[in-house]
Scaffold this motif. Sequence first.
Motif, PDB file in Angstrom:
ATOM      1  N   ALA A  34       3.416 -12.305   1.881  1.00 51.26           N
ATOM      2  CA  ALA A  34       4.164 -11.982   0.672  1.00 51.26           C
ATOM      3  C   ALA A  34       3.284 -11.263  -0.347  1.00 51.26           C
ATOM      4  CB  ALA A  34       4.739 -13.263   0.066  1.00 51.26           C
ATOM      5  N   ALA A  35       2.021 -11.681  -0.440  1.00 56.34           N
ATOM      6  CA  ALA A  35       1.137 -11.125  -1.460  1.00 56.34           C
ATOM      7  C   ALA A  35       0.575  -9.760  -1.088  1.00 56.34           C
ATOM      8  CB  ALA A  35      -0.013 -12.101  -1.718  1.00 56.34           C
ATOM      9  N   ARG A  36       0.488  -9.442   0.215  1.00 60.88           N
ATOM     10  CA  ARG A  36      -0.273  -8.262   0.638  1.00 60.88           C
ATOM     11  C   ARG A  36       0.530  -7.170   1.346  1.00 60.88           C
ATOM     12  NH1 ARG A  36      -4.256  -9.841  -2.649  1.00 60.88           N
ATOM     13  NH2 ARG A  36      -5.146 -11.858  -2.058  1.00 60.88           N
ATOM     14  N   PHE A  37       1.684  -7.493   1.907  1.00 61.76           N
ATOM     15  CA  PHE A  37       2.380  -6.500   2.742  1.00 61.76           C
ATOM     16  C   PHE A  37       2.742  -5.248   1.961  1.00 61.76           C
ATOM     17  CE2 PHE A  37       6.310  -4.781   4.721  1.00 61.76           C
ATOM     18  CZ  PHE A  37       5.728  -4.330   5.897  1.00 61.76           C
ATOM     19  N   VAL A  38       3.078  -5.390   0.687  1.00 59.83           N
ATOM     20  CA  VAL A  38       3.478  -4.227  -0.097  1.00 59.83           C
ATOM     21  C   VAL A  38       2.365  -3.183  -0.144  1.00 59.83           C
ATOM     22  CG1 VAL A  38       2.723  -5.222  -2.319  1.00 59.83           C
ATOM     23  CG2 VAL A  38       4.524  -3.472  -2.275  1.00 59.83           C
ATOM     24  N   TYR A  39       1.116  -3.609  -0.140  1.00 62.68           N
ATOM     25  CA  TYR A  39       0.002  -2.649  -0.195  1.00 62.68           C
ATOM     26  C   TYR A  39      -0.180  -1.957   1.156  1.00 62.68           C
ATOM     27  CZ  TYR A  39      -0.823  -5.339  -4.405  1.00 62.68           C
ATOM     28  OH  TYR A  39      -0.662  -5.964  -5.618  1.00 62.68           O
ATOM     29  N   PHE A  40      -0.080  -2.718   2.228  1.00 68.63           N
ATOM     30  CA  PHE A  40      -0.177  -2.130   3.567  1.00 68.63           C
ATOM     31  C   PHE A  40       0.939  -1.119   3.775  1.00 68.63           C
ATOM     32  CE2 PHE A  40       1.091  -2.061   8.018  1.00 68.63           C
ATOM     33  CZ  PHE A  40      -0.111  -1.859   8.671  1.00 68.63           C
ATOM     34  N   TYR A  41       2.162  -1.498   3.427  1.00 65.13           N
ATOM     35  CA  TYR A  41       3.308  -0.606   3.645  1.00 65.13           C
ATOM     36  C   TYR A  41       3.203   0.632   2.766  1.00 65.13           C
ATOM     37  CZ  TYR A  41       8.050   0.765   4.837  1.00 65.13           C
ATOM     38  OH  TYR A  41       9.143   1.450   5.320  1.00 65.13           O
ATOM     39  N   THR A  42       2.668   0.485   1.577  1.00 65.93           N
ATOM     40  CA  THR A  42       2.472   1.636   0.695  1.00 65.93           C
ATOM     41  C   THR A  42       1.465   2.605   1.303  1.00 65.93           C
ATOM     42  OG1 THR A  42       3.005   0.334  -1.282  1.00 65.93           O
ATOM     43  CG2 THR A  42       1.754   2.378  -1.605  1.00 65.93           C
ATOM     44  N   GLY A  43       0.398   2.060   1.888  1.00 67.91           N
ATOM     45  CA  GLY A  43      -0.574   2.920   2.553  1.00 67.91           C
ATOM     46  C   GLY A  43       0.060   3.725   3.669  1.00 67.91           C
ATOM     47  N   PHE A  44       0.951   3.083   4.422  1.00 69.52           N
ATOM     48  CA  PHE A  44       1.669   3.767   5.500  1.00 69.52           C
ATOM     49  C   PHE A  44       2.648   4.790   4.932  1.00 69.52           C
ATOM     50  CE2 PHE A  44       5.908   3.449   7.632  1.00 69.52           C
ATOM     51  CZ  PHE A  44       5.648   4.329   8.675  1.00 69.52           C
ATOM     52  N   LEU A  45       3.401   4.380   3.932  1.00 67.55           N
ATOM     53  CA  LEU A  45       4.493   5.207   3.419  1.00 67.55           C
ATOM     54  C   LEU A  45       3.990   6.397   2.600  1.00 67.55           C
ATOM     55  CD1 LEU A  45       7.624   5.053   3.474  1.00 67.55           C
ATOM     56  CD2 LEU A  45       7.501   3.923   1.241  1.00 67.55           C
ATOM     57  N   LEU A  46       2.952   6.181   1.832  1.00 72.87           N
ATOM     58  CA  LEU A  46       2.492   7.208   0.891  1.00 72.87           C
ATOM     59  C   LEU A  46       1.121   7.766   1.251  1.00 72.87           C
ATOM     60  CD1 LEU A  46       3.615   5.641  -2.519  1.00 72.87           C
ATOM     61  CD2 LEU A  46       4.869   7.211  -1.027  1.00 72.87           C
ATOM     62  N   ALA A  47       0.768   7.725   2.517  1.00 68.58           N
ATOM     63  CA  ALA A  47      -0.546   8.226   2.942  1.00 68.58           C
ATOM     64  C   ALA A  47      -0.821   9.647   2.460  1.00 68.58           C
ATOM     65  CB  ALA A  47      -0.672   8.138   4.463  1.00 68.58           C
ATOM     66  N   PRO A  48       0.130  10.587   2.570  1.00 69.45           N
ATOM     67  CA  PRO A  48      -0.163  11.946   2.073  1.00 69.45           C
ATOM     68  C   PRO A  48      -0.526  11.972   0.592  1.00 69.45           C
ATOM     69  CG  PRO A  48       1.774  11.967   3.482  1.00 69.45           C
ATOM     70  CD  PRO A  48       1.459  10.527   3.218  1.00 69.45           C
ATOM     71  N   ARG A  49       0.113  11.123  -0.198  1.00 68.57           N
ATOM     72  CA  ARG A  49      -0.175  11.099  -1.629  1.00 68.57           C
ATOM     73  C   ARG A  49      -1.530  10.443  -1.907  1.00 68.57           C
ATOM     74  NH1 ARG A  49       5.360  10.562  -5.163  1.00 68.57           N
ATOM     75  NH2 ARG A  49       6.594  12.025  -3.932  1.00 68.57           N
ATOM     76  N   VAL A  50      -1.893   9.480  -1.076  1.00 75.20           N
ATOM     77  CA  VAL A  50      -3.209   8.859  -1.220  1.00 75.20           C
ATOM     78  C   VAL A  50      -4.300   9.895  -0.946  1.00 75.20           C
ATOM     79  CG1 VAL A  50      -4.780   7.122  -0.303  1.00 75.20           C
ATOM     80  CG2 VAL A  50      -2.379   6.543  -0.691  1.00 75.20           C
ATOM     81  N   PHE A  51      -4.115  10.663   0.108  1.00 77.81           N
ATOM     82  CA  PHE A  51      -5.085  11.718   0.418  1.00 77.81           C
ATOM     83  C   PHE A  51      -5.093  12.794  -0.664  1.00 77.81           C
ATOM     84  CE2 PHE A  51      -4.927   9.751   4.567  1.00 77.81           C
ATOM     85  CZ  PHE A  51      -6.240   9.895   5.012  1.00 77.81           C
ATOM     86  N   ALA A  52      -3.923  13.062  -1.246  1.00 79.92           N
ATOM     87  CA  ALA A  52      -3.863  14.029  -2.345  1.00 79.92           C
ATOM     88  C   ALA A  52      -4.632  13.508  -3.561  1.00 79.92           C
ATOM     89  CB  ALA A  52      -2.411  14.314  -2.714  1.00 79.92           C
ATOM     90  N   LEU A  53      -4.561  12.204  -3.809  1.00 85.00           N
ATOM     91  CA  LEU A  53      -5.322  11.600  -4.904  1.00 85.00           C
ATOM     92  C   LEU A  53      -6.819  11.800  -4.689  1.00 85.00           C
ATOM     93  CD1 LEU A  53      -5.649   9.764  -7.411  1.00 85.00           C
ATOM     94  CD2 LEU A  53      -5.546   7.800  -5.850  1.00 85.00           C
ATOM     95  N   ALA A  54      -7.259  11.574  -3.459  1.00 83.26           N
ATOM     96  CA  ALA A  54      -8.674  11.762  -3.143  1.00 83.26           C
ATOM     97  C   ALA A  54      -9.088  13.221  -3.325  1.00 83.26           C
ATOM     98  CB  ALA A  54      -8.956  11.299  -1.718  1.00 83.26           C
ATOM     99  N   GLU A  55      -8.240  14.135  -2.895  1.00 80.78           N
ATOM    100  CA  GLU A  55      -8.539  15.554  -3.061  1.00 80.78           C
ATOM    101  C   GLU A  55      -8.623  15.930  -4.539  1.00 80.78           C
ATOM    102  OE1 GLU A  55      -9.271  17.702  -0.826  1.00 80.78           O
ATOM    103  OE2 GLU A  55      -8.623  16.826   1.072  1.00 80.78           O
ATOM    104  N   ALA A  56      -7.718  15.387  -5.339  1.00 80.96           N
ATOM    105  CA  ALA A  56      -7.723  15.689  -6.773  1.00 80.96           C
ATOM    106  C   ALA A  56      -8.982  15.141  -7.435  1.00 80.96           C
ATOM    107  CB  ALA A  56      -6.474  15.103  -7.436  1.00 80.96           C
ATOM    108  N   ALA A  57      -9.396  13.935  -7.040  1.00 83.55           N
ATOM    109  CA  ALA A  57     -10.612  13.343  -7.595  1.00 83.55           C
ATOM    110  C   ALA A  57     -11.837  14.157  -7.217  1.00 83.55           C
ATOM    111  CB  ALA A  57     -10.758  11.902  -7.101  1.00 83.55           C
ATOM    112  N   ALA A  58     -11.860  14.651  -5.985  1.00 79.12           N
ATOM    113  CA  ALA A  58     -12.991  15.466  -5.544  1.00 79.12           C
ATOM    114  C   ALA A  58     -13.042  16.798  -6.288  1.00 79.12           C
ATOM    115  CB  ALA A  58     -12.897  15.711  -4.036  1.00 79.12           C
ATOM    116  N   ALA A  59     -11.882  17.336  -6.637  1.00 77.02           N
ATOM    117  CA  ALA A  59     -11.827  18.630  -7.319  1.00 77.02           C
ATOM    118  C   ALA A  59     -12.168  18.511  -8.800  1.00 77.02           C
ATOM    119  CB  ALA A  59     -10.428  19.239  -7.152  1.00 77.02           C
ATOM    120  N   ARG A  60     -11.920  17.336  -9.394  1.00 79.02           N
ATOM    121  CA  ARG A  60     -12.172  17.137 -10.835  1.00 79.02           C
ATOM    122  C   ARG A  60     -12.971  15.859 -11.038  1.00 79.02           C
ATOM    123  NH1 ARG A  60      -7.103  18.744  -9.781  1.00 79.02           N
ATOM    124  NH2 ARG A  60      -6.298  20.650 -10.782  1.00 79.02           N
TER     125      ARG A  60
END
Length: 350
Positions: free
Chosen positions: A179-205
């Motif tokens: 109950a406490a953790r599944f939402v984070y795992f599922y978010t990683g699966f569901l929003l992986a492209p956006r997570v990688f976009a966040l990393a790219e944005a951080a690297a650029a700025r």
Amino acid sequence: MATPVTAATARVDWVDTAKGLCIIMVVLLHSTFGVEQAVGREGFMHVVVAFAKPFRMPDFFLISGLFLARVIDRDWRLYADRKVVHFAYFYLLWMTIQLVVKAPVLAAEHGWAGVPGQWALALVEPFGTLWFIYLLPIFFVVTKLARQLRIPPLAVWLVAAALETAPIHTGWTVPDEFAARFVYFYTGFLLAPRVFALAEAAAARPWLAAGGLAVWALVNGTLVFAGLSEWPIVSLALGFAGAGAIIVLATLLVRSRLFDPIRYCGEHSIVVYLAFFLPMAATRIVLLKTGVVASVGLMSLIVTAAGILGALAIWWAVRGTRLDFLFTRPDRAHIAARKAPAGARLQPAE
């Protein structure tokens, strides 16, 4: 700046660095609490552990879901081999090892006749520090089932978020941590492209990213030490904010070779996770008996370093020997054909 990838392994460096930060925080947690419980007082590392609590495991689970989209549509046999049997093998093996090491303590509590019962209990109640790899296969199965049943991803996410917000405390690790953790795992699966976009944005700025990290640290610390971090909704928000912060921090750290040891720990995070308990406990006992370190905080740091380096040393020592099965799943423990030849490196917990 493109996401750094190591040429030899096609691994994403910031992902391994983020996992390295997570596994270090996990070992630090157990080391600090173990030392503090033994001496009966808190040290300065207690503050660090408290600061990391809102995001330590959310980030680990979010990262564990990042690459699931690549394999989730595999047939069930292959999927189960890679995502269920893989972790079940290491759980059963290392749960047994931990139980054998702790058998005298368990026997003092339950009698020697009760030790086998503790092993059986560990099949339904995760043993010791191993609950993470017990829960991961459940997350993998639930996510694939939801996809096959065509349950709308938003509906799955909303239910998962509601479970985290509830919160649920049954006393049984599996439903409570699910109950406490599944939402984070599922978010990683569901929003992986956006997570990688966040990393790219951080690297650029990088300077903007560093400023954002400073603001996050201030807010996270304020809420933690004000006693508000575990409030409903607040805990969910801090979990995601902290996970994002660790991803941004990892992206910044890979710009310097100085932090390669953290990346290396993340690349072999499952090795550290499985084996750190033994050198950690041994070092704590030695320090307590000799009294060579008076500071509780410093003792916690030493025990943390010993747990991480000791786990890696055990892995280095058994590679290519008959004990290689401790960290590499043998052919007989597969239910589907292997995609790599015998002797290949341990499959990471991704």
